[in-house]
Design an enzyme around this catalytic site. Sequence first.
Site, PDB file in Angstrom:
ATOM      1  N   ARG A  16       0.867  -1.196   0.000  1.00 23.37           N
ATOM      2  CA  ARG A  16       0.000   0.000   0.000  1.00 23.37           C
ATOM      3  C   ARG A  16       0.896   1.238   0.000  1.00 23.37           C
ATOM      4  O   ARG A  16       2.123   1.126  -0.016  1.00 23.37           O
ATOM      5  CB  ARG A  16      -0.898  -0.006   1.232  1.00 23.37           C
ATOM      6  CG  ARG A  16      -0.123   0.169   2.523  1.00 23.37           C
ATOM      7  CD  ARG A  16      -1.017   0.262   3.739  1.00 23.37           C
ATOM      8  NE  ARG A  16      -0.284   0.882   4.837  1.00 23.37           N
ATOM      9  CZ  ARG A  16      -0.770   1.067   6.063  1.00 23.37           C
ATOM     10  NH1 ARG A  16      -1.992   0.649   6.353  1.00 23.37           N
ATOM     11  NH2 ARG A  16      -0.051   1.654   6.991  1.00 23.37           N
ATOM     12  N   ASP A  37       5.924  -7.938   1.972  1.00 18.55           N
ATOM     13  CA  ASP A  37       5.271  -7.034   2.931  1.00 18.55           C
ATOM     14  C   ASP A  37       4.705  -7.852   4.076  1.00 18.55           C
ATOM     15  O   ASP A  37       4.416  -9.045   3.915  1.00 18.55           O
ATOM     16  CB  ASP A  37       4.138  -6.272   2.215  1.00 18.55           C
ATOM     17  CG  ASP A  37       3.733  -4.992   2.937  1.00 18.55           C
ATOM     18  OD1 ASP A  37       4.001  -3.900   2.399  1.00 18.55           O
ATOM     19  OD2 ASP A  37       3.141  -5.081   4.038  1.00 18.55           O
ATOM     20  N   ASP A  62       8.983  -9.987   6.640  1.00 16.47           N
ATOM     21  CA  ASP A  62       9.347  -8.998   7.662  1.00 16.47           C
ATOM     22  C   ASP A  62      10.801  -8.645   7.387  1.00 16.47           C
ATOM     23  O   ASP A  62      11.711  -9.427   7.683  1.00 16.47           O
ATOM     24  CB  ASP A  62       9.182  -9.586   9.066  1.00 16.47           C
ATOM     25  CG  ASP A  62       9.611  -8.570  10.134  1.00 16.47           C
ATOM     26  OD1 ASP A  62      10.137  -7.499   9.782  1.00 16.47           O
ATOM     27  OD2 ASP A  62       9.416  -8.871  11.324  1.00 16.47           O
ATOM     28  N   ASN A  89      11.389  -0.039   0.677  1.00 14.42           N
ATOM     29  CA  ASN A  89      10.519   1.094   1.017  1.00 14.42           C
ATOM     30  C   ASN A  89       9.824   0.905   2.361  1.00 14.42           C
ATOM     31  O   ASN A  89       9.212   1.839   2.882  1.00 14.42           O
ATOM     32  CB  ASN A  89       9.486   1.240  -0.115  1.00 14.42           C
ATOM     33  CG  ASN A  89       8.394   2.238   0.191  1.00 14.42           C
ATOM     34  OD1 ASN A  89       8.615   3.448   0.101  1.00 14.42           O
ATOM     35  ND2 ASN A  89       7.211   1.759   0.562  1.00 14.42           N
ATOM     36  N   TYR A 155      12.964   7.676  14.360  1.00 17.95           N
ATOM     37  CA  TYR A 155      12.699   7.680  12.913  1.00 17.95           C
ATOM     38  C   TYR A 155      13.752   8.509  12.160  1.00 17.95           C
ATOM     39  O   TYR A 155      14.321   8.058  11.154  1.00 17.95           O
ATOM     40  CB  TYR A 155      11.302   8.242  12.664  1.00 17.95           C
ATOM     41  CG  TYR A 155      10.909   8.293  11.211  1.00 17.95           C
ATOM     42  CD1 TYR A 155      10.541   7.143  10.530  1.00 17.95           C
ATOM     43  CD2 TYR A 155      10.906   9.501  10.513  1.00 17.95           C
ATOM     44  CE1 TYR A 155      10.178   7.188   9.193  1.00 17.95           C
ATOM     45  CE2 TYR A 155      10.539   9.558   9.177  1.00 17.95           C
ATOM     46  CZ  TYR A 155      10.178   8.402   8.525  1.00 17.95           C
ATOM     47  OH  TYR A 155       9.823   8.444   7.198  1.00 17.95           O
ATOM     48  N   LYS A 159      16.446   7.257   9.253  1.00 18.90           N
ATOM     49  CA  LYS A 159      16.480   7.751   7.871  1.00 18.90           C
ATOM     50  C   LYS A 159      17.820   8.435   7.548  1.00 18.90           C
ATOM     51  O   LYS A 159      18.346   8.292   6.434  1.00 18.90           O
ATOM     52  CB  LYS A 159      15.300   8.692   7.621  1.00 18.90           C
ATOM     53  CG  LYS A 159      13.937   7.992   7.698  1.00 18.90           C
ATOM     54  CD  LYS A 159      13.785   6.901   6.647  1.00 18.90           C
ATOM     55  CE  LYS A 159      12.385   6.311   6.616  1.00 18.90           C
ATOM     56  NZ  LYS A 159      12.175   5.308   5.565  1.00 18.90           N
ATOM     57  N   THR A 190      -0.596   9.121   2.550  1.00 14.31           N
ATOM     58  CA  THR A 190      -0.709   7.669   2.388  1.00 14.31           C
ATOM     59  C   THR A 190      -1.591   7.114   3.505  1.00 14.31           C
ATOM     60  O   THR A 190      -1.923   7.824   4.455  1.00 14.31           O
ATOM     61  CB  THR A 190       0.673   6.993   2.500  1.00 14.31           C
ATOM     62  OG1 THR A 190       1.187   7.239   3.815  1.00 14.31           O
ATOM     63  CG2 THR A 190       1.652   7.500   1.468  1.00 14.31           C
TER      64      THR A 190
HETATM   65  N1  LIG Z   1       4.083   9.151   3.921  1.00 18.21           N
HETATM   66  C1  LIG Z   1       5.024  10.055   4.106  1.00 18.21           C
HETATM   67  O1  LIG Z   1       4.738  11.246   4.257  1.00 18.21           O
HETATM   68  C2  LIG Z   1       6.480   9.676   4.112  1.00 18.21           C
HETATM   69  C3  LIG Z   1       7.438  10.702   4.165  1.00 18.21           C
HETATM   70  C4  LIG Z   1       8.788  10.367   4.144  1.00 18.21           C
HETATM   71  C5  LIG Z   1       9.179   9.048   4.077  1.00 18.21           C
HETATM   72  N2  LIG Z   1       8.218   8.062   4.036  1.00 18.21           N
HETATM   73  C6  LIG Z   1       8.686   6.696   3.962  1.00 18.21           C
HETATM   74  O2  LIG Z   1       8.066   6.057   2.864  1.00 18.21           O
HETATM   75  C7  LIG Z   1       7.919   4.678   3.147  1.00 18.21           C
HETATM   76  C8  LIG Z   1       6.479   4.268   2.939  1.00 18.21           C
HETATM   77  O3  LIG Z   1       5.645   5.076   3.733  1.00 18.21           O
HETATM   78  P1  LIG Z   1       4.047   5.071   3.591  1.00 18.21           P
HETATM   79  O4  LIG Z   1       3.570   6.372   4.124  1.00 18.21           O
HETATM   80  O5  LIG Z   1       3.660   4.644   2.220  1.00 18.21           O
HETATM   81  O6  LIG Z   1       3.719   3.946   4.684  1.00 18.21           O
HETATM   82  P2  LIG Z   1       2.495   2.913   4.803  1.00 18.21           P
HETATM   83  O7  LIG Z   1       2.409   2.589   6.267  1.00 18.21           O
HETATM   84  O8  LIG Z   1       1.277   3.440   4.117  1.00 18.21           O
HETATM   85  O9  LIG Z   1       3.071   1.651   4.005  1.00 18.21           O
HETATM   86  C9  LIG Z   1       4.217   0.983   4.470  1.00 18.21           C
HETATM   87  C10 LIG Z   1       4.185  -0.459   4.003  1.00 18.21           C
HETATM   88  O10 LIG Z   1       5.319  -1.124   4.569  1.00 18.21           O
HETATM   89  C11 LIG Z   1       4.893  -2.338   5.148  1.00 18.21           C
HETATM   90  N3  LIG Z   1       5.787  -2.735   6.241  1.00 18.21           N
HETATM   91  C12 LIG Z   1       5.881  -2.194   7.483  1.00 18.21           C
HETATM   92  N4  LIG Z   1       6.784  -2.862   8.210  1.00 18.21           N
HETATM   93  C13 LIG Z   1       7.287  -3.851   7.421  1.00 18.21           C
HETATM   94  C14 LIG Z   1       8.248  -4.868   7.606  1.00 18.21           C
HETATM   95  N5  LIG Z   1       8.867  -5.046   8.787  1.00 18.21           N
HETATM   96  N6  LIG Z   1       8.531  -5.697   6.586  1.00 18.21           N
HETATM   97  C15 LIG Z   1       7.888  -5.561   5.401  1.00 18.21           C
HETATM   98  N7  LIG Z   1       6.951  -4.625   5.164  1.00 18.21           N
HETATM   99  C16 LIG Z   1       6.653  -3.779   6.166  1.00 18.21           C
HETATM  100  C17 LIG Z   1       3.464  -2.061   5.639  1.00 18.21           C
HETATM  101  O11 LIG Z   1       2.716  -3.266   5.828  1.00 18.21           O
HETATM  102  C18 LIG Z   1       2.935  -1.202   4.507  1.00 18.21           C
HETATM  103  O12 LIG Z   1       2.392  -1.974   3.460  1.00 18.21           O
HETATM  104  C19 LIG Z   1       8.427   4.473   4.575  1.00 18.21           C
HETATM  105  O13 LIG Z   1       9.769   4.060   4.532  1.00 18.21           O
HETATM  106  C20 LIG Z   1       8.328   5.856   5.168  1.00 18.21           C
HETATM  107  O14 LIG Z   1       9.226   6.054   6.230  1.00 18.21           O
HETATM  108  C21 LIG Z   1       6.892   8.349   4.043  1.00 18.21           C
END
Ligand SMILES: NC(=O)c1ccc[n+]([C@@H]2O[C@H](COP(=O)([O-])OP(=O)(O)OC[C@H]3O[C@@H](n4cnc5c(N)ncnc54)[C@H](O)[C@@H]3O)[C@@H](O)[C@H]2O)c1
Length: 264
Positions: A16, A37, A62, A89, A155, A159, A190
């Site tokens: 997702r 995932d 995981d 990701n 966090y 990063k 998201t």
């Molecule tokens: N949304 C934002 O504003 C934002 C900003 C900067 C960075 N990010 C980074 O982007 C990436 C995705 O973020 P998002 O907002 O789409 O998050 P989200 O929570 O919507 O999706 C993250 C996905 O990673 C999976 N996941 C979590 N832990 C896991 C694990 N141990 N092993 C495998 N899969 C795992 C979850 O099940 C999920 O499907 C992350 O690394 C996040 O730190 C997001």
Amino acid sequence: MTRLADRVAVLIGAARGIGGAIARRFVDEGARIVIGDLDEVEGRRLVEELGGPNKARFLRTDIALESDAEAIVAEAMAAFGRLDILIQNAGIYPLTMIEDISAAEWDSVLGVNLRGTFLAAKAALHPMRAASYGRMVFTSSITGPRVTSAGHGHYGASKAGINGFIRSAALEFAPYGITVNGVEPGNILTEGMKAGRSQAFIDGMAASVPLGRLGTPREVAEAVLFLASAESSFITGTTIIVDGGQTLPEGPLPTAPQPHQHQA
Ligand SMILES: NC(=O)c1ccc[n+]([C@@H]2O[C@H](COP(=O)([O-])OP(=O)(O)OC[C@H]3O[C@@H](n4cnc5c(N)ncnc54)[C@H](O)[C@@H]3O)[C@@H](O)[C@H]2O)c1
């Protein structure tokens, strides 16, 4: 479109959100993908949406576990016979003040975000080195490497650590024809963002973005696609910021000029 024709990609954290958008964009461009995932329901649903097992596979993963990182690389090799692209990701972003972060919560955030990135890279290295080709792209963040806000101690550290790891891996893997880069998203709307943040927080974030809104997962996926494609062949060890200008302001944002201000 065919920017990734014949390419096979492993995408971790792609059931997702930003990862889901990367999965859709990659299949649109001709890649075959393996999604790893924790979320089996969403992951399998996305595989169906993308056209089933000839285009996409799912393996519950995981990424904090070494055995799971190795298993998903093995799955890509077994299913499609090669591995060209690795996207790590998966990330978690609980909001906790440092004085309240337990050692267990620290380990869990660093375990997924940073250790997971290392484990994924190490597992993907072997087939990529054998093929003398590879593209690794890791999702970092502006939080940690550029800016931060209260509650992001673990966090931000994870990063910023990813950016350091990107540079080391890029240097070590360059002799094998493998590039290693990252994206630094700003605030992207998201599922994870909506679940973990109040509407007031989200509105406040949007007001601090010069382009006036949060980003979309697709806008991050476009940068990842570039770094995963042939077009980025001479780029390694760096990151692309995808933040609508959020890290630019030194002071209050300028307001848009009114039409009459343009008149002589
Ligand atoms: N949304 C934002 O504003 C934002 C900003 C900067 C960075 N990010 C980074 O982007 C990436 C995705 O973020 P998002 O907002 O789409 O998050 P989200 O929570 O919507 O999706 C993250 C996905 O990673 C999976 N996941 C979590 N832990 C896991 C694990 N141990 N092993 C495998 N899969 C795992 C979850 O099940 C999920 O499907 C992350 O690394 C996040 O730190 C997001």
